[in-house]
Write a protein that holds these residues in place. Structure first.
Motif, PDB file in Angstrom:
ATOM      1  N   LEU A 365       0.266  -1.999  -2.655  1.00 26.91           N
ATOM      2  CA  LEU A 365      -0.930  -1.262  -2.242  1.00 26.91           C
ATOM      3  C   LEU A 365      -0.548   0.106  -1.687  1.00 26.91           C
ATOM      4  O   LEU A 365      -1.162   1.125  -2.023  1.00 26.91           O
ATOM      5  CB  LEU A 365      -1.709  -2.059  -1.198  1.00 26.91           C
ATOM      6  N   VAL A 366       0.488   0.145  -0.845  1.00 27.55           N
ATOM      7  CA  VAL A 366       0.885   1.388  -0.199  1.00 27.55           C
ATOM      8  C   VAL A 366       1.405   2.403  -1.214  1.00 27.55           C
ATOM      9  O   VAL A 366       1.178   3.608  -1.092  1.00 27.55           O
ATOM     10  CB  VAL A 366       1.945   1.112   0.890  1.00 27.55           C
ATOM     11  N   ILE A 367       2.088   1.917  -2.241  1.00 33.82           N
ATOM     12  CA  ILE A 367       2.689   2.824  -3.223  1.00 33.82           C
ATOM     13  C   ILE A 367       1.688   3.256  -4.300  1.00 33.82           C
ATOM     14  O   ILE A 367       1.941   4.205  -5.048  1.00 33.82           O
ATOM     15  CB  ILE A 367       3.917   2.155  -3.879  1.00 33.82           C
ATOM     16  N   SER A 368       0.540   2.588  -4.369  1.00 27.08           N
ATOM     17  CA  SER A 368      -0.390   2.805  -5.485  1.00 27.08           C
ATOM     18  C   SER A 368      -0.834   4.256  -5.621  1.00 27.08           C
ATOM     19  O   SER A 368      -0.856   4.808  -6.725  1.00 27.08           O
ATOM     20  CB  SER A 368      -1.623   1.911  -5.321  1.00 27.08           C
ATOM     21  N   THR A 369      -1.174   4.908  -4.507  1.00 24.19           N
ATOM     22  CA  THR A 369      -1.661   6.288  -4.576  1.00 24.19           C
ATOM     23  C   THR A 369      -0.535   7.321  -4.666  1.00 24.19           C
ATOM     24  O   THR A 369      -0.555   8.166  -5.558  1.00 24.19           O
ATOM     25  CB  THR A 369      -2.580   6.586  -3.379  1.00 24.19           C
ATOM     26  N   PRO A 370       0.456   7.302  -3.752  1.00 19.85           N
ATOM     27  CA  PRO A 370       1.491   8.345  -3.837  1.00 19.85           C
ATOM     28  C   PRO A 370       2.270   8.335  -5.137  1.00 19.85           C
ATOM     29  O   PRO A 370       2.685   9.386  -5.611  1.00 19.85           O
ATOM     30  CB  PRO A 370       2.398   8.059  -2.632  1.00 19.85           C
ATOM     31  N   ALA A 371       2.488   7.164  -5.727  1.00 15.28           N
ATOM     32  CA  ALA A 371       3.208   7.112  -7.004  1.00 15.28           C
ATOM     33  C   ALA A 371       2.416   7.816  -8.094  1.00 15.28           C
ATOM     34  O   ALA A 371       2.967   8.579  -8.901  1.00 15.28           O
ATOM     35  CB  ALA A 371       3.483   5.667  -7.395  1.00 15.28           C
ATOM     36  N   ALA A 372       1.100   7.576  -8.136  1.00 17.28           N
ATOM     37  CA  ALA A 372       0.258   8.234  -9.141  1.00 17.28           C
ATOM     38  C   ALA A 372       0.166   9.735  -8.893  1.00 17.28           C
ATOM     39  O   ALA A 372       0.233  10.535  -9.827  1.00 17.28           O
ATOM     40  CB  ALA A 372      -1.139   7.610  -9.133  1.00 17.28           C
ATOM     41  N   THR A 661      -6.455  -1.787  -7.982  1.00 22.13           N
ATOM     42  CA  THR A 661      -6.994  -3.026  -8.556  1.00 22.13           C
ATOM     43  C   THR A 661      -5.883  -4.008  -8.899  1.00 22.13           C
ATOM     44  O   THR A 661      -5.999  -5.210  -8.629  1.00 22.13           O
ATOM     45  CB  THR A 661      -7.816  -2.712  -9.817  1.00 22.13           C
ATOM     46  N   LEU A 662      -4.786  -3.489  -9.490  1.00 21.01           N
ATOM     47  CA  LEU A 662      -3.638  -4.350  -9.803  1.00 21.01           C
ATOM     48  C   LEU A 662      -3.080  -4.984  -8.533  1.00 21.01           C
ATOM     49  O   LEU A 662      -2.826  -6.198  -8.478  1.00 21.01           O
ATOM     50  CB  LEU A 662      -2.539  -3.532 -10.490  1.00 21.01           C
ATOM     51  N   ALA A 663      -2.868  -4.137  -7.514  1.00 20.17           N
ATOM     52  CA  ALA A 663      -2.250  -4.623  -6.285  1.00 20.17           C
ATOM     53  C   ALA A 663      -3.107  -5.681  -5.599  1.00 20.17           C
ATOM     54  O   ALA A 663      -2.621  -6.771  -5.246  1.00 20.17           O
ATOM     55  CB  ALA A 663      -1.986  -3.449  -5.338  1.00 20.17           C
ATOM     56  N   LEU A 664      -4.391  -5.368  -5.413  1.00 20.97           N
ATOM     57  CA  LEU A 664      -5.265  -6.304  -4.703  1.00 20.97           C
ATOM     58  C   LEU A 664      -5.651  -7.493  -5.581  1.00 20.97           C
ATOM     59  O   LEU A 664      -5.785  -8.625  -5.083  1.00 20.97           O
ATOM     60  CB  LEU A 664      -6.520  -5.580  -4.225  1.00 20.97           C
ATOM     61  N   GLY A 665      -5.818  -7.241  -6.885  1.00 17.35           N
ATOM     62  CA  GLY A 665      -6.201  -8.329  -7.793  1.00 17.35           C
ATOM     63  C   GLY A 665      -5.138  -9.411  -7.881  1.00 17.35           C
ATOM     64  O   GLY A 665      -5.442 -10.615  -7.805  1.00 17.35           O
ATOM     65  N   LEU A 666      -3.881  -8.992  -8.042  1.00 16.24           N
ATOM     66  CA  LEU A 666      -2.792  -9.979  -8.104  1.00 16.24           C
ATOM     67  C   LEU A 666      -2.678 -10.752  -6.799  1.00 16.24           C
ATOM     68  O   LEU A 666      -2.444 -11.970  -6.798  1.00 16.24           O
ATOM     69  CB  LEU A 666      -1.467  -9.280  -8.427  1.00 16.24           C
ATOM     70  N   ALA A 691       3.880  -7.025  -8.646  1.00 13.96           N
ATOM     71  CA  ALA A 691       2.784  -6.071  -8.429  1.00 13.96           C
ATOM     72  C   ALA A 691       3.327  -4.673  -8.169  1.00 13.96           C
ATOM     73  O   ALA A 691       2.814  -3.672  -8.699  1.00 13.96           O
ATOM     74  CB  ALA A 691       1.923  -6.534  -7.259  1.00 13.96           C
ATOM     75  N   THR A 692       4.398  -4.586  -7.375  1.00 16.52           N
ATOM     76  CA  THR A 692       4.996  -3.288  -7.062  1.00 16.52           C
ATOM     77  C   THR A 692       5.550  -2.632  -8.313  1.00 16.52           C
ATOM     78  O   THR A 692       5.347  -1.433  -8.553  1.00 16.52           O
ATOM     79  CB  THR A 692       6.111  -3.451  -6.008  1.00 16.52           C
ATOM     80  N   VAL A 693       6.257  -3.418  -9.123  1.00 22.45           N
ATOM     81  CA  VAL A 693       6.829  -2.873 -10.358  1.00 22.45           C
ATOM     82  C   VAL A 693       5.728  -2.456 -11.332  1.00 22.45           C
ATOM     83  O   VAL A 693       5.798  -1.397 -11.959  1.00 22.45           O
ATOM     84  CB  VAL A 693       7.781  -3.901 -11.008  1.00 22.45           C
ATOM     85  N   LEU A 694       4.680  -3.268 -11.450  1.00 24.41           N
ATOM     86  CA  LEU A 694       3.571  -2.932 -12.350  1.00 24.41           C
ATOM     87  C   LEU A 694       2.878  -1.649 -11.913  1.00 24.41           C
ATOM     88  O   LEU A 694       2.555  -0.783 -12.746  1.00 24.41           O
ATOM     89  CB  LEU A 694       2.562  -4.080 -12.395  1.00 24.41           C
ATOM     90  N   VAL A 695       2.631  -1.531 -10.614  1.00 26.46           N
ATOM     91  CA  VAL A 695       1.966  -0.342 -10.087  1.00 26.46           C
ATOM     92  C   VAL A 695       2.817   0.905 -10.341  1.00 26.46           C
ATOM     93  O   VAL A 695       2.322   1.952 -10.773  1.00 26.46           O
ATOM     94  CB  VAL A 695       1.677  -0.517  -8.580  1.00 26.46           C
TER      95      VAL A 695
END
Length: 709
Positions: A365-372, A661-666, A691-695
């Protein structure tokens, strides 16, 4: 009285935003430390520190205690060229050694347990307890330095709890899988940093400098000074920004602007550092030192942008501060409520609570935004779309209106001759006479007339004596045939009777947004010349693409309404003319009430309007102003780049929501399976790591993003 010094450290091992948050929290607790900025994307820590209160070795010790490795310090001042990070080989990293150690301990326990079954539990317990030490130390260090609820805390509690309830084998597997997951995150973070490394590689490290004697000497690019002359051979990269003095060649500017078609460069043309000379030798005068060339500015801007947080990232950071303790409380309730309230089996529910702890890890979840955001910024830089931070990148995707300045933005920025009306003699004769009169003046209209005569290779009559210019009226010069003047229609009307059909022709040309000058010999009108600042080649297509995206487009101009409307009519947008700077700001404020607005200008005289808009976009072809004035800059200097920016922003916003969605859904799926007793501990840690790798992998897809036409 002591003063704080600013320093920047490179740090190995940061692979997500939570890593950066731990270091930032620890640094803020040190005496004399302020202005802390940590970027996991670039692997750096910047801070101001009073070294009388906190020494450098104290800072480095704190970083090591958290499980990261300081690699060295660089001065805060911008170096001659951006420093290239030491290549991190993932299989030699500290996290790779942890994987090897935990894997070896698990393998030894497995083999020994097979040989000595009666010692099976003790062997796996020993392996788990030894393996957990590095992670537990990091959890304790984090707690002591202000971050008690970290991923290491969750994992350590879960692993030790598993050992305590007799699930030592699963505890050992969980620790090994956690170490593998951390290593995978490091590899992914390294991929994200590769974009900056590739930019650094664009600049050659040496240049062929011309001496006074005309010889060439190879020197480091850092030694190049402004006005030095260098030789750029076919196949060489341009060492720094400059102007061509001799030679002609096609130059590939794709590394800088993203434009794949080579551009012909002749004497007087600008060239950018890092662009590739194709087929002819060029002699270039350096206009920017290595520290300030286009590539260096792009690199520093992208690094600074990656260090700034987008609104969504800041929101998730705030959520994550209470998310982890809330997850621990929730896991504790799962452990104790069913046994106490419903008579459930203690071991079963403690096991499920421990699995919940692992599932609740917030890394993905934490990495979802900064990575993008980091991937979006890097993808934009590769295409000549420079964006100064995640906030600007997010805002671009939400704009409802784009306001364009006219001159130099939608238009080329200088007038061109569009019509020649000969009333006596031929068009060439009228143009040649006008060029003779205007040859020695610097007015933009006069320069355009001389340029048109040059392009037609006309023989321009000689003048006798200097020309006489009356500002706003006319320029008069003496030719062999007598006095001639080029002036406004009003000036002509003051000196002779203008026939009705000539007045009608002037009015028709002016209604098309053109400026008309009258060429006179004495008091006789010999011709009319119309000039206009013509739209850029891609202006109409750029406006159309914005409309296709559902964005309103308007032109704000200081020109008279008739001229503004004429240009806007050819481009298919609304025009608001006769706007003084204050009126332009008021118009932007009015449009802003309906939703976020982007203002597009040339980055020079539009600075107030760019600042007043929700996001300012500068058209500047890599100039200092274009890179420093606004929130975004278009290196290609193309109107279509505005649509590309908005599409890139929308793709990034979409990627962010996919990641969330990936992070919270999984987590939701595996939480449900855990409560029903389906998920084991090792499956739980795999869910978090997966989840981390997918995100991260989803965010990296943006690096290959190309806006659709």
């Amino acid at each position: 009285m002591t003063t704080a010094s600013t320093m920047k450290l490179q740090i190995e091992g940061m692979d997500c935003a939570s890593c950066a948050l731990k270091i930032e929290t620890a640094m803020q607790r040190l005496p004399g430390v302020s202005d802390v900025s940590v970027s996991y994307a670039s692997g750096t820590l910047a801070l101001s520190v009073d070294e009388d209160r906190t020494q450098l070795h104290t800072i480095e010790d704190k970083i090591r205690a958290l499980g990261y490795q300081p690699l060295g310090i660089a001065p805060a001042a911008k170096p001659a060229l951006p420093a290239k990070r030491a290549k991190e080989i993932w299989w030699k990293s500290m996290k790779a050694r942890l994987v090897a150690m935990t894997g070896a301990l698990f393998a030894v326990a497995l083999i020994a347990g097979w040989l000595m079954p009666e010692w099976d539990t003790w062997l796996f317990a020993s392996a788990a307890l030894i393996s957990i030490v590095p992670f537990a130390r990091r959890a304790i260090s984090g707690a002591l330095q202000g971050s008690p609820f970290t991923i290491e805390t969750l994992m350590s509690v879960a692993a030790l709890g598993a050992v305590a309830i007799g699930e030592a084998e699963e505890a050992a597997v969980v620790i090994f899988l956690f170490a593998v997951g951390e290593l995978l995150e490091t590899v992914a973070a390294g991929r994200a940093r590769a974009g900056i490394e590739a930019l650094i590689d664009l600049v050659p490290r040496t240049a062929l400098r011309l001496t006074v004697a005309g010889e060439t000497v190879s020197v480091p690019v850092e030694e190049l000074a402004i006005d030095d002359r260098v030789v750029v051979r076919p196949g060489d990269r341009v060492p720094s920004d400059g102007v061509v003095e001799e030679g002609a060649s096609e130059v590939n500017e794709a590394p800088v602007t993203g434009e794949s078609v080579p551009v012909l460069k002749e004497a007087g043309a600008k060239v950018f550092a890092g662009s590739i000379n194709a087929n002819g030798e060029l002699r270039v005068r350096i206009t920017h030192a290595a520290a300030d060339n286009t590539i260096a500015r792009i690199i520093h801007m992208v690094e600074e942008a990656q260090e700034s947080k987008a609104p969504t990232a800041r929101l998730i950071d705030r959520v994550s501060r209470w998310y982890t303790p809330a997850a621990m409380v929730f896991a504790a309730l799962i452990m104790i409520v069913p046994p106490l309230a419903f008579g459930g089996d203690w071991m079963t529910w403690v096991y499920r609570g421990l699995a919940t702890l692992l599932i609740a890890c917030p890394c993905a979840l934490v990495i979802s935004t900064p990575a993008a955001i980091a991937s979006g910024l890097a993808a934009g830089a590769r295409q000549g779309l420079l964006i100064k931070g995640g906030a600007a990148l997010e805002t671009l995707g939400k704009v409802t209106t784009v306001a364009f300045d006219k001159t130099g933005t939608l238009t080329r920025g200088h007038p061109r001759v569009t019509d020649i009306v000969a009333l006596a003699g031929s068009e060439d004769e009228v143009l040649a006479k006008a060029a003779a009169v205007e040859r020695n003046v610097s007015h933009p209209l006069g320069l355009a007339i001389v340029e048109a005569a040059t392009q037609r290779a006309l023989a321009v009559p000689a003048t006798f004596g200097g020309g006489l210019a009356v500002p706003g009226k006319a320029v008069t010069a003496r030719l062999k045939s007598g006095f001639a003047s080029v002036g406004s229609p009003r000036h002509a009307a003051e000196h002779t009777d203008v026939e009705t059909d000539i007045r009608d022709r002037i009015h028709a040309l002016e209604s098309e947004g053109k400026t008309v000058v009258v060429v006179m010999a004495g008091k006789t009108i010999e011709g009319l010349i119309a000039l206009r600042d013509e739209p850029r080649d891609d202006a109409a297509a750029g406006v159309r693409r914005l409309k296709d995206q559902g964005v309103s487009v308007v032109m704000l101009s200081g020109d008279n309404q008739r001229t503004a409307s004429a240009i806007a009519g050819t481009l298919g947008l609304e025009a608001r003319g006769e706007l003084l700077p204050d009126a332009k700001l008021a118009e932007i404020a009015r449009l802003k009430e309906a939703g976020p607005i982007a203002m597009v200008g040339d980055g020079i005289n539009d600075a107030p309007a760019l600042a007043a808009a929700s996001v300012g976009i500068a058209m500047g072809g890599g100039t200092d102003v274009a890179l420093e004035t606004a929130d975004a800059a278009l290196l290609r200097d193309r109107v279509e780049g505005v649509a590309d920016l908005i599409l890139l922003s929308r793709a990034t916003l979409g990627n962010i929501w996919q990641n969330i969605t990936l992070a919270l859904g999984l987590k939701a799926v595996f939480l449900a399976t855990t409560l029903f007793g389906v998920t084991t501990l090792w499956m739980a840690i795999l869910a978090d790591t997966g989840a981390t790798v997918l995100v991260t992998a989803n965010a990296l897809r943006l690096l290959a993003y190309r806006p659709s036409r």
